[in-house]
Design a protein around this motif. Structure first.
Motif, PDB file in Angstrom:
ATOM      1  N   TRP A 314       0.802  -1.230   0.000  1.00 12.27           N
ATOM      2  CA  TRP A 314       0.000   0.000   0.000  1.00 12.27           C
ATOM      3  C   TRP A 314       0.834   1.279   0.000  1.00 12.27           C
ATOM      4  CZ3 TRP A 314      -4.208   1.834  -1.722  1.00 12.27           C
ATOM      5  CH2 TRP A 314      -4.782   2.980  -1.199  1.00 12.27           C
ATOM      6  N   ASP A 344      -1.883  -5.025  -2.081  1.00 17.15           N
ATOM      7  CA  ASP A 344      -3.005  -4.274  -1.499  1.00 17.15           C
ATOM      8  C   ASP A 344      -3.964  -3.825  -2.598  1.00 17.15           C
ATOM      9  OD1 ASP A 344      -4.370  -2.039   0.268  1.00 17.15           O
ATOM     10  OD2 ASP A 344      -3.048  -3.100   1.651  1.00 17.15           O
ATOM     11  N   ASP A 345      -4.755  -2.827  -2.296  1.00 19.98           N
ATOM     12  CA  ASP A 345      -5.805  -2.278  -3.167  1.00 19.98           C
ATOM     13  C   ASP A 345      -5.255  -1.918  -4.554  1.00 19.98           C
ATOM     14  OD1 ASP A 345      -8.145  -1.137  -3.987  1.00 19.98           O
ATOM     15  OD2 ASP A 345      -8.254   0.340  -2.370  1.00 19.98           O
ATOM     16  N   ARG A 354      -9.799  -0.296 -11.188  1.00 18.58           N
ATOM     17  CA  ARG A 354      -9.611   0.395  -9.903  1.00 18.58           C
ATOM     18  C   ARG A 354      -8.335   1.238  -9.969  1.00 18.58           C
ATOM     19  NH1 ARG A 354     -12.267   1.476  -4.807  1.00 18.58           N
ATOM     20  NH2 ARG A 354     -10.818   1.112  -3.095  1.00 18.58           N
ATOM     21  N   TRP A 392      -5.375  -8.245  -1.107  1.00 22.12           N
ATOM     22  CA  TRP A 392      -6.337  -7.351  -0.436  1.00 22.12           C
ATOM     23  C   TRP A 392      -7.713  -7.485  -1.070  1.00 22.12           C
ATOM     24  CZ3 TRP A 392      -9.534  -3.438  -2.148  1.00 22.12           C
ATOM     25  CH2 TRP A 392      -9.970  -2.478  -1.223  1.00 22.12           C
ATOM     26  N   ARG A 424     -16.589   6.680   0.887  1.00 21.82           N
ATOM     27  CA  ARG A 424     -15.239   6.885   0.336  1.00 21.82           C
ATOM     28  C   ARG A 424     -15.285   6.992  -1.196  1.00 21.82           C
ATOM     29  NH1 ARG A 424     -10.170   2.592   0.533  1.00 21.82           N
ATOM     30  NH2 ARG A 424      -8.574   4.119  -0.010  1.00 21.82           N
ATOM     31  N   LYS A 460      -5.952  -9.789   3.181  1.00 19.11           N
ATOM     32  CA  LYS A 460      -6.188  -8.581   3.973  1.00 19.11           C
ATOM     33  C   LYS A 460      -7.631  -8.175   3.684  1.00 19.11           C
ATOM     34  CE  LYS A 460      -4.694  -3.753   4.518  1.00 19.11           C
ATOM     35  NZ  LYS A 460      -3.632  -2.775   4.296  1.00 19.11           N
ATOM     36  N   ASP A 462     -10.508  -5.729   4.166  1.00 21.32           N
ATOM     37  CA  ASP A 462     -10.668  -4.325   4.547  1.00 21.32           C
ATOM     38  C   ASP A 462     -12.150  -3.959   4.643  1.00 21.32           C
ATOM     39  OD1 ASP A 462      -9.896  -1.742   5.112  1.00 21.32           O
ATOM     40  OD2 ASP A 462      -8.621  -1.501   3.346  1.00 21.32           O
ATOM     41  N   ASN A 464     -14.044  -0.079   4.642  1.00 20.77           N
ATOM     42  CA  ASN A 464     -13.754   1.353   4.740  1.00 20.77           C
ATOM     43  C   ASN A 464     -14.973   2.266   4.751  1.00 20.77           C
ATOM     44  OD1 ASN A 464     -10.793   1.327   4.735  1.00 20.77           O
ATOM     45  ND2 ASN A 464     -11.034   0.381   2.732  1.00 20.77           N
ATOM     46  N   CYS A 510      -8.753  -5.474   8.599  1.00 21.31           N
ATOM     47  CA  CYS A 510      -8.380  -4.072   8.453  1.00 21.31           C
ATOM     48  C   CYS A 510      -9.686  -3.325   8.261  1.00 21.31           C
ATOM     49  CB  CYS A 510      -7.474  -3.922   7.238  1.00 21.31           C
ATOM     50  SG  CYS A 510      -7.075  -2.215   6.878  1.00 21.31           S
ATOM     51  N   SER A 512     -10.264   0.658   7.551  1.00 20.35           N
ATOM     52  CA  SER A 512      -9.724   2.024   7.536  1.00 20.35           C
ATOM     53  C   SER A 512      -8.625   2.113   8.590  1.00 20.35           C
ATOM     54  CB  SER A 512     -10.808   3.051   7.837  1.00 20.35           C
ATOM     55  OG  SER A 512     -11.959   2.785   7.110  1.00 20.35           O
ATOM     56  N   GLY A 513      -7.734   1.160   8.610  1.00 17.14           N
ATOM     57  CA  GLY A 513      -6.725   1.072   9.670  1.00 17.14           C
ATOM     58  C   GLY A 513      -7.282   0.206  10.781  1.00 17.14           C
ATOM     59  N   TRP A 529      -4.860  -4.641  11.409  1.00 21.51           N
ATOM     60  CA  TRP A 529      -3.991  -3.514  11.070  1.00 21.51           C
ATOM     61  C   TRP A 529      -4.260  -2.452  12.128  1.00 21.51           C
ATOM     62  CZ3 TRP A 529       0.275  -2.008   9.591  1.00 21.51           C
ATOM     63  CH2 TRP A 529       0.551  -0.863   8.846  1.00 21.51           C
ATOM     64  N   ASP A 532      -3.773   3.102  10.035  1.00 17.88           N
ATOM     65  CA  ASP A 532      -3.178   3.560   8.774  1.00 17.88           C
ATOM     66  C   ASP A 532      -2.015   4.501   9.042  1.00 17.88           C
ATOM     67  OD1 ASP A 532      -4.570   2.149   6.940  1.00 17.88           O
ATOM     68  OD2 ASP A 532      -5.956   3.735   6.391  1.00 17.88           O
TER      69      ASP A 532
HETATM   70  C1  DGJ Z   1      -7.516   1.284   4.119  1.00 18.88           C
HETATM   71  C2  DGJ Z   1      -6.459   0.446   4.765  1.00 18.88           C
HETATM   72  O1  DGJ Z   1      -6.377   0.754   6.120  1.00 18.88           O
HETATM   73  C3  DGJ Z   1      -5.133   0.653   4.048  1.00 18.88           C
HETATM   74  O2  DGJ Z   1      -4.126  -0.081   4.676  1.00 18.88           O
HETATM   75  C4  DGJ Z   1      -5.275   0.264   2.625  1.00 18.88           C
HETATM   76  O3  DGJ Z   1      -5.497  -1.115   2.514  1.00 18.88           O
HETATM   77  C5  DGJ Z   1      -6.407   1.034   1.994  1.00 18.88           C
HETATM   78  N1  DGJ Z   1      -7.626   0.926   2.731  1.00 18.88           N
HETATM   79  C6  DGJ Z   1      -6.646   0.570   0.584  1.00 18.88           C
HETATM   80  O4  DGJ Z   1      -7.692   1.212  -0.009  1.00 18.88           O
END
Ligand code: DGJ
Length: 731
Positions: A314, A344-345, A354, A392, A424, A460, A462, A464, A510, A512-513, A529, A532
């Motif tokens: 990331w 990651d993303d 993306r 991810w 987001r 991973k 996530d 968000n 994970c 958003s962290g 995680w 962030d």
């Molecule tokens: C939020 C995560 O906390 C980051 O580590 C990362 O994976 C981003 N999303 C990716 O969009």
């Protein structure tokens, strides 16, 4: 004969009672209740373990006995754990104990106090689970009824705990995105203190569902009586402390009932999440050790195994994923001794590639422009470099710009008659996990990846976005208030299916962290995680708070670039390494931008971390000096359970000329053993005074060692940071 045996077992499991003391004990703690047939269940004591004689003494020491699970209706002036509206509109409960049941589970014993309303066929079970050798008591409640029609649950706390008024202080964790897990301490004072979450998806941003309650005044790390409580739930929660005119603080913990009234059908069983309790007279670190040990054994996926050292893409490349770049990162982490690479993303999306966070969530197909040889190409690279491969995903979410949304707009959370609120990237929406079809979809995302690419070792996962607008397109009109609860039930069902099929997969939570640092998700997830924010100095504070309840094996902690991408602070690599090495070590950096010297420094650190990994990830934590005390430095250690080895950390948290820092006694060592000291990650030109020397555990725990204020480095390489990692090995 068989029938007789069965009858005998049944009798020993369910006990009718006249009056009975209920003793829920662990090796070092006791919870004592008093039950009367046809009367209430009363709380008597929670604290240090009591023998039979001492337990008897509780009944003549003048203490007050309080309702162990107060329900609303017949004592309306008090805060309650449970309140309902019966099918006929009556709003009262009057519970009486009917029986006590004890049952064995594979690793635990469960005691259930069965209660029934004196008039209505409404049943409440108050449950307690204990494990051999763990000083944790899990408690929760279950409700069912046989009334005609539904009973509305308007308050449904997992548990209630009275805490004797006195010098009681609360330590809890607050924070937000990029500043998670901050410790806040305050004396409990009169009135109501509420810690809650209403995000809908992520529940450990803003505050945590875990608290430390210090009973002997200002919280201390290694002294004093402390109760720790953790609500094991992934959704909205509410922790309430009511300090009234009685002699008690009244602590309630459970699902947040705001906008979540639950219509319980006849015959349906509603089980609240577990509240895990620990008591220690060895301060907050003592409580942490109870939680860590219990969690590693029973509450974390693969909690007793050590984790691979990884590079995550990331902060190195953000959305700029491509085959060559991934190959280069894999080569780099392999060359530094790492064991896993996580893409990651940014790797997916066909119709909508993306490129940023404006689109594509939901379309979990490889972007052929970025990765012409697909995931198989990446797996081949990983194999070539001798590292494992992880990926991810954000499977609970969609963007309105996605094929998924175009096909299934009915899958998202939104109110009827209104457009959805977008998160987001201006297009993100949350999928409605209350809907079994969405549960299938989310399971299938993982299942398809794993079926097509069985060599993927790590996901991973996530999340968000919060639930911003209330509305399930799946739930009936009457049950819209079930949305938050059903979302998390759906989430758990998906997790169960994934774990049944992929028990060995490593999965990181994970959100958003650090939005999902909780014991509601960890039974299915290996780690989370932490934040962030990868700034090492701020991480000292965040990881400190997070370690109150979560062991290092769960705390992903990565070495990142300088200047840091969140704080723009420039912290020397040595300090960044020394902080990351106190958790589950990883890297979050573009190695291409590192010098050979920096790579060599990381190579050495990774190799040394491998040596201490079992101590860090499986050892007992002793936090020594808190960064929140603002004394200029912070220090903690992990001790191997047999006390043969320990790792000591010391980080300077601010720098002034002629600074006076405290010398910090160690803890947790065997006073009778002699420990030889070796500095890890050394950058100084000359060894420390105590390098290679040995000291008794007693000496170290009385005196500690003198940490120089700065590193002995050539002029021009000196900087304003200092940190030490010491390995102590018994001779
Ligand atoms: C939020 C995560 O906390 C980051 O580590 C990362 O994976 C981003 N999303 C990716 O969009």
């Amino acid at each position: 004969m068989k029938k007789q045996l069965l009858m005998a077992m049944m009798v020993s499991m369910t006990m009718p009672l006249m009056a009975q003391h209920i003793n829920v004990s662990t090796n070092n703690t006791s919870l004592i209740l008093d039950a009367h047939q046809g009367g209430g269940l009363q709380f008597v004591y929670y604290g240090q373990h009591l023998n039979d004689r001492e337990t008897e003494q509780l009944f003549s020491d003048g203490r007050q006995h309080l309702d162990a699970y107060p329900a609303y209706g017949m004592q309306t002036q008090h805060e309650t754990a449970l309140s309902v509206v019966h099918s006929d509109g009556n709003m009262t409960l009057d519970l009486a104990v009917e029986a006590i049941e004890t049952r064995s589970e594979t690793n635990a014993t469960v005691k259930v106090v069965k209660m029934k309303d004196k008039y209505y066929p409404f049943y409440v079970n108050v449950c307690y689970r204990t494990y051999p050798d763990k000083d944790i008591i899990e408690t929760w409640s279950e409700y069912s009824h046989k009334e005609k029609g539904t009973v509305k649950l308007t308050q449904f706390a997992s548990a209630y705990l009275p805490i004797r008024y006195g010098q009681v202080w609360l330590s809890h964790l607050y924070g937000t995105w990029a500043n998670e897990g901050r410790v806040e301490t305050e004396p409990l004072q009169h009135g109501m203190l509420v810690i809650q979450n209403k995000d809908g998806v992520r529940n450990s941003h803003t505050s945590h569902a875990e608290v430390m309650i210090s009973l002997d005044g200002k919280p201390q790390e290694n002294h004093g009586r402390v109760i720790g409580a953790a609500l094991c739930y992934s959704g909205n929660y509410k922790l309430r402390f009511d300090t009234d005119d009685s002699n008690y603080h009244h602590f309630f913990a459970g699902i947040n009932e705001d906008n979540s009234a639950y219509n319980l059908k006849a015959g349906e069983n509603f089980a609240t999440p577990v509240l895990a309790l620990a008591y220690s007279n060895e301060g907050m670190s003592g409580v942490s050790r109870c939680f860590h040990s219990w969690a590693r054994s029973y509450k974390i996926a693969h909690g007793t195994q050590v984790r691979p050292i990884l590079l995550n893409s990331w902060e190195g490349v953000y959305f700029d994923i491509n085959e060559q770049g991934m190959d280069q990162m894999m080569a780099d982490i392999a060359s530094m001794g790492g064991e896993l690479f996580v893409m990651d993303d940014g790797w997916f999306g066909t119709k909508y590639p993306r490129k940023n966070d404006f689109s594509s969530l939901g379309d979990w197909l490889v972007d052929p422009q970025k990765l012409p040889h697909g995931i198989n190409g990446l797996l081949a690279s990983a194999k070539k470099h001798g590292v494992k491969f992880g990926i991810w995903i954000e499977p609970e979410m969609a963007n309105t710009v996605s094929i998924l949304y175009e096909k299934h707009p009915e899958y998202i959370i939104k109110p009827t008659n209104r457009e959805p609120r977008l998160g987001r990237g201006g297009t993100q929406v949350v999928l409605d996990l209350a809907n079994p079809k969405v549960q299938d979809l989310v399971f299938t995302i993982v299942d398809t990846l794993m079926t097509n690419y069985p060599d993927i070792s790590y996901i991973k996962w996530d999340a968000n976005a919060p639930v911003m607008n209330h509305g399930s397109q799946y739930l009936t009109r009457d049950n819209q208030s079930h949305l938050y609860i059903e979302y998390h039930r759906g989430f758990e069902k998906v997790c169960n299916r994934i774990r049944a099929k992929y028990p060995d997969l490593i999965i990181q939570a994970c959100a958003s962290g650090g939005g999902r640092a909780n014991y509601g998700v960890l039974p299915w997830f290996d780690e989370f995680w932490v934040s962030d924010n990868t700034d090492a100095l701020q991480r000292v504070y965040m990881q400190w708070g997070t370690s109150y309840f979560f062991p290092a094996v769960t705390m992903a902690s990565h070495i990142s670039a300088a200047p840091n991408h969140q704080t723009f602070r420039t912290i020397p690599l040595k300090y960044r390494i020394d902080v990351a090495m106190s958790g589950r070590l990883g890297m979050e950096i573009q190695p291409k931008n590192m010098t050979d010297k920096e790579k060599q420094q990381c190579r050495k650190a990774i190799s040394e971390y491998k040596e201490i990994r079992p101590i860090v990830q499986q050892g007992d934590i002793y936090r020594l000096l808190s960064p929140y005390d603002k004394l200029g430095c912070a220090s903690m250690m992990y001790v191997q359970p047999d006390k043969q080895k320990a790792v000591y950390y010391w980080w300077k948290t601010e720098t002034f000329v002629a600074q006076q820092l405290p010398r910090i006694p160690m803890a947790g060592l065997d006073p009778g053993k002699n420990y030889r000291v070796r500095e890890l990650n050394r950058v100084d030109q000359a060894p420390l005074a105590f390098e290679g020397k040995s000291f008794s555990g007693a000496f170290l725990m009385e005196n500690g060692l003198e940490m120089p204020l700065e590193h002995n480095m050539p002029w021009g390489e000196k900087n304003d940071y200092a940190s030490r990692v010491l390995l102590l090995e018994a001779e």
